[in-house]
Design a protein around this motif. Structure first.
Motif, mmCIF file in Angstrom:
data_model
loop_
_atom_site.group_PDB
_atom_site.id
_atom_site.type_symbol
_atom_site.label_atom_id
_atom_site.label_comp_id
_atom_site.label_asym_id
_atom_site.label_seq_id
_atom_site.Cartn_x
_atom_site.Cartn_y
_atom_site.Cartn_z
ATOM 1 N N ILE A 140 33.685 35.651 30.133
ATOM 2 C CA ILE A 140 32.501 35.000 28.510
ATOM 3 C C ILE A 140 32.239 33.406 28.783
ATOM 4 C CG2 ILE A 140 32.022 35.139 26.437
ATOM 5 C CD1 ILE A 140 32.267 37.767 27.719
ATOM 6 N N SER A 141 31.157 33.363 28.786
ATOM 7 C CA SER A 141 30.618 31.842 28.942
ATOM 8 C C SER A 141 31.021 31.161 27.629
ATOM 9 C CB SER A 141 29.070 31.686 28.373
ATOM 10 O OG SER A 141 28.979 31.166 29.132
ATOM 11 N N GLY A 142 31.764 30.174 28.620
ATOM 12 C CA GLY A 142 32.484 29.007 27.485
ATOM 13 C C GLY A 142 33.851 29.094 27.414
ATOM 14 N N LYS A 143 34.246 30.269 27.687
ATOM 15 C CA LYS A 143 35.589 30.421 27.918
ATOM 16 C C LYS A 143 36.368 30.267 29.221
ATOM 17 C CE LYS A 143 36.482 32.031 23.860
ATOM 18 N NZ LYS A 143 37.407 31.881 22.812
ATOM 19 N N PRO A 144 38.126 30.356 29.026
ATOM 20 C CA PRO A 144 38.330 30.146 30.361
ATOM 21 C C PRO A 144 37.811 30.970 31.724
ATOM 22 C CG PRO A 144 40.223 29.985 28.324
ATOM 23 C CD PRO A 144 38.866 30.114 28.277
ATOM 24 N N SER A 145 37.941 30.367 32.616
ATOM 25 C CA SER A 145 37.720 31.094 33.264
ATOM 26 C C SER A 145 39.225 32.268 33.819
ATOM 27 C CB SER A 145 37.761 30.549 34.991
ATOM 28 O OG SER A 145 36.608 29.354 34.497
ATOM 29 N N PRO A 146 38.774 33.556 34.578
ATOM 30 C CA PRO A 146 39.734 34.498 34.827
ATOM 31 C C PRO A 146 40.644 33.962 35.930
ATOM 32 C CG PRO A 146 38.078 35.355 35.174
ATOM 33 C CD PRO A 146 37.955 33.974 34.808
ATOM 34 N N THR A 147 41.725 34.345 36.159
ATOM 35 C CA THR A 147 42.839 34.368 36.856
ATOM 36 C C THR A 147 43.381 35.469 37.133
ATOM 37 O OG1 THR A 147 44.742 33.207 35.918
ATOM 38 C CG2 THR A 147 43.214 32.102 37.035
ATOM 39 N N THR A 148 43.198 36.264 36.666
ATOM 40 C CA THR A 148 44.130 37.539 36.986
ATOM 41 C C THR A 148 43.589 38.524 36.667
ATOM 42 O OG1 THR A 148 44.719 38.492 34.644
ATOM 43 C CG2 THR A 148 45.939 37.118 36.097
ATOM 44 N N ALA A 149 42.997 40.279 36.909
ATOM 45 C CA ALA A 149 42.524 41.166 36.679
ATOM 46 C C ALA A 149 42.390 42.001 35.137
ATOM 47 C CB ALA A 149 42.942 42.258 37.691
ATOM 48 N N GLN A 150 43.550 41.118 34.884
ATOM 49 C CA GLN A 150 43.920 41.810 33.245
ATOM 50 C C GLN A 150 42.486 40.289 32.268
ATOM 51 O OE1 GLN A 150 45.525 44.285 32.058
ATOM 52 N NE2 GLN A 150 44.679 43.292 29.935
ATOM 53 N N HIS A 151 42.976 38.923 32.466
ATOM 54 C CA HIS A 151 41.626 38.727 32.090
ATOM 55 C C HIS A 151 40.518 39.027 31.568
ATOM 56 C CE1 HIS A 151 44.381 34.787 32.783
ATOM 57 N NE2 HIS A 151 45.013 36.080 31.927
ATOM 58 N N VAL A 152 40.240 39.094 33.373
ATOM 59 C CA VAL A 152 38.766 40.019 33.454
ATOM 60 C C VAL A 152 38.688 41.061 32.377
ATOM 61 C CG1 VAL A 152 36.902 40.415 34.199
ATOM 62 C CG2 VAL A 152 38.584 39.579 35.850
ATOM 63 N N PHE A 153 39.629 41.947 32.090
ATOM 64 C CA PHE A 153 39.091 42.798 31.508
ATOM 65 C C PHE A 153 39.150 43.191 30.007
ATOM 66 C CE2 PHE A 153 40.602 46.935 29.682
ATOM 67 C CZ PHE A 153 40.169 48.280 30.617
ATOM 68 N N ASN A 154 40.330 41.623 30.079
ATOM 69 C CA ASN A 154 40.414 41.591 28.251
ATOM 70 C C ASN A 154 39.013 40.852 28.035
ATOM 71 O OD1 ASN A 154 42.842 41.484 28.634
ATOM 72 N ND2 ASN A 154 43.755 39.889 28.479
ATOM 73 N N ASP A 155 37.492 40.046 28.412
ATOM 74 C CA ASP A 155 36.794 39.450 28.435
ATOM 75 C C ASP A 155 36.062 40.677 28.839
ATOM 76 O OD1 ASP A 155 37.794 37.088 27.943
ATOM 77 O OD2 ASP A 155 36.527 36.196 29.594
ATOM 78 N N PHE A 156 35.780 41.866 29.167
ATOM 79 C CA PHE A 156 34.558 42.681 29.682
ATOM 80 C C PHE A 156 34.664 44.234 29.092
ATOM 81 C CE2 PHE A 156 33.782 38.114 32.023
ATOM 82 C CZ PHE A 156 32.440 38.332 31.216
ATOM 83 N N ASN A 157 36.252 44.805 29.055
ATOM 84 C CA ASN A 157 36.186 45.742 29.112
ATOM 85 C C ASN A 157 35.098 47.303 28.189
ATOM 86 O OD1 ASN A 157 37.760 48.205 28.564
ATOM 87 N ND2 ASN A 157 38.753 47.822 26.798
ATOM 88 N N GLY A 158 34.124 47.940 28.257
ATOM 89 C CA GLY A 158 33.459 48.750 28.041
ATOM 90 C C GLY A 158 31.645 47.781 28.149
ATOM 91 N N ARG A 159 32.164 46.996 29.009
ATOM 92 C CA ARG A 159 30.311 46.171 29.107
ATOM 93 C C ARG A 159 30.567 45.958 30.579
ATOM 94 N NH1 ARG A 159 30.631 40.940 25.476
ATOM 95 N NH2 ARG A 159 29.115 40.866 26.245
ATOM 96 N N ILE A 160 31.140 45.905 32.228
ATOM 97 C CA ILE A 160 31.471 46.551 33.047
ATOM 98 C C ILE A 160 31.891 47.444 33.461
ATOM 99 C CG2 ILE A 160 31.354 44.313 33.356
ATOM 100 C CD1 ILE A 160 33.740 44.197 34.905
ATOM 101 N N PRO A 161 31.210 47.965 34.869
ATOM 102 C CA PRO A 161 31.939 49.839 35.262
ATOM 103 C C PRO A 161 33.057 49.302 35.798
ATOM 104 C CG PRO A 161 30.458 49.318 36.765
ATOM 105 C CD PRO A 161 29.657 47.735 35.541
#
Ligand code: TXA
Ligand code: MG
Length: 332
Positions: A140-161
């Motif tokens: 999410i804009s402004g948040k730390p970049s993701p270095t694991t898939a879990q980081h991505v999932f935490n930010d985008f769960n329900g918003r990308i396939p």
């Protein structure tokens, strides 16, 4: 929307590529950080990236490809591009060239494009199937970049396939961005160091924004507006030994993490996880010792300064911080 989190294999890569072709968003691993990808030739799909991230529309995206030919199709090649490609690509570096034909959404209306050929094997396999993929860091804009898939999932769960899981990123900070449109200029330090670049581009200059908050210099804007990589906790950098400040914060009962200066490449790898952990553990304050401005230290300092909204304390200096509505004066 259901978000699938799948380990990278032949099947998940095919699914990812077909989603990209259908105009959907797919997060994928690279050696630097995870990217949030869309078909670079589909303006409608690229707009979804800006919506999902809450990214300002005037911030251009990097286009990821899997060959030199792929780059030459999208940007006007020159001798510096050839030299940089041969020295560092595939690798954690992005070069900005004059753009050929690409949707305006990708480049935020600029006549240039950032091009990157990642080194990560899973990224390469994905790009070979999906074609040119426009991708910012998958946070999410402004948040730390993701270095694991879990980081991505935490930010985008329900918003990308789909999130493709390729494990933890090795470099940990984003790619180095250089402009080769005119005289070579370092725009963002990253996985390839300035010293490495100087071996190929001896006259490269460094943009003043690398270690300074230029937006704030230009206009009297509220400081928070330009905060990046920021957890909810207050972040303070110490130019020197942070132990004093840490003890001071603990004495005040402030929930604090303190990271001593160490090997810069290791600090790069851990930085974004540390910032995300701060929120996970509901910390109020994170203290980092500022690394030296050389090698990977420059890339780490560039991120830390933004995470801290350029707050640096020298030994003996003090500052007031606000924790859950209470004010504390802390001394370094
Ligand atoms: O390592 C990385 O670069 C990661 C992975 C996913 O590849 N991507 C990444 O993207 O960090 P992003 O969007 O978070 O950062 C891209 C940076 C931004 O600062 C953007 O302004 C700059 O590159 N950029 C992109 N295109 C540009 C252009 N045409 N001219 C100048 N700067 C550009
Ligand atoms: Mg980013």
């Amino acid at each position: 929307m259901i978000t699938q989190l799948l380990d990278v294999n032949e099947q998940s890569l095919k699914l990812g590529a077909s989603l990209i072709k259908q105009g959907e968003l797919v997060a994928f691993p690279t050696e630097t950080v995870y990217g949030l990808g869309a078909d670079a030739l589909n303006g409608e799909a690229v707009r979804k990236i800006f919506r999902a991230k809450g990214r300002p529309g005037d911030n251009p995206l990097i286009v990821h490809v899997s060959s030199k030919e792929g780059m030459k199709e999208l940007g006007y090649w020159n001798q510096s591009a050839e030299d940089v490609f041969n020295a560092f690509m595939p690798g954690p570096i992005t070069m900005v060239l004059k753009k050929k034909s690409l949707p305006d959404e990708v480049t935020a209306g600029l006549d240039t494009v950032g091009l990157r050929y990642p080194q990560h094997k899973d990224a390469q396999s994905f790009l070979k199937l999906a074609g040119a993929v426009a991708a910012p860091s998958a946070n999410i804009s402004g948040k730390p970049s993701p270095t694991t898939a879990q980081h991505v999932f935490n930010d985008f769960n329900g918003r990308i396939p789909l999130v493709l899981n390729g494990g933890e990123c090795g470099v940990g900070v984003e790619s180095t961005v250089i402009s080769l449109v005119d005289r070579p200029m370092l725009l963002r330090p990253g996985g390839v160091t300035l010293e490495q670049l100087q071996t190929v581009l001896p006259d490269i200059t460094v943009h003043q924004a690398v270690l300074k908050n230029v937006e704030l210099d230009k206009a009297a804007s509220p400081g928070m507006k330009y905060k990046h990589y920021a957890p909810n906790a207050v972040v303070i950098l110490v130019d020197g030994n942070g132990e004093w400040l840490y003890n001071n914060a603990c004495d005040c009962g402030i929930k604090t993490a303190y990271y001593k200066k160490s090997d810069a490449a290791l600090e790069a790898k851990l930085l974004f996880s540390r910032l995300r952990d701060a929120d996970q553990n509901q910390l109020d304050l994170v203290i980092f010792e500022l690394p030296a401005n050389s090698g990977m230290g420059l890339s780490v300092a560039n991120r830390m300064l933004r995470a801290a909204a350029f707050t640096v304390l020298k030994q003996g200096q003090s500052m007031e911080i606000d924790v859950k509505g209470r004010k504390y004066t802390l001394k370094a």
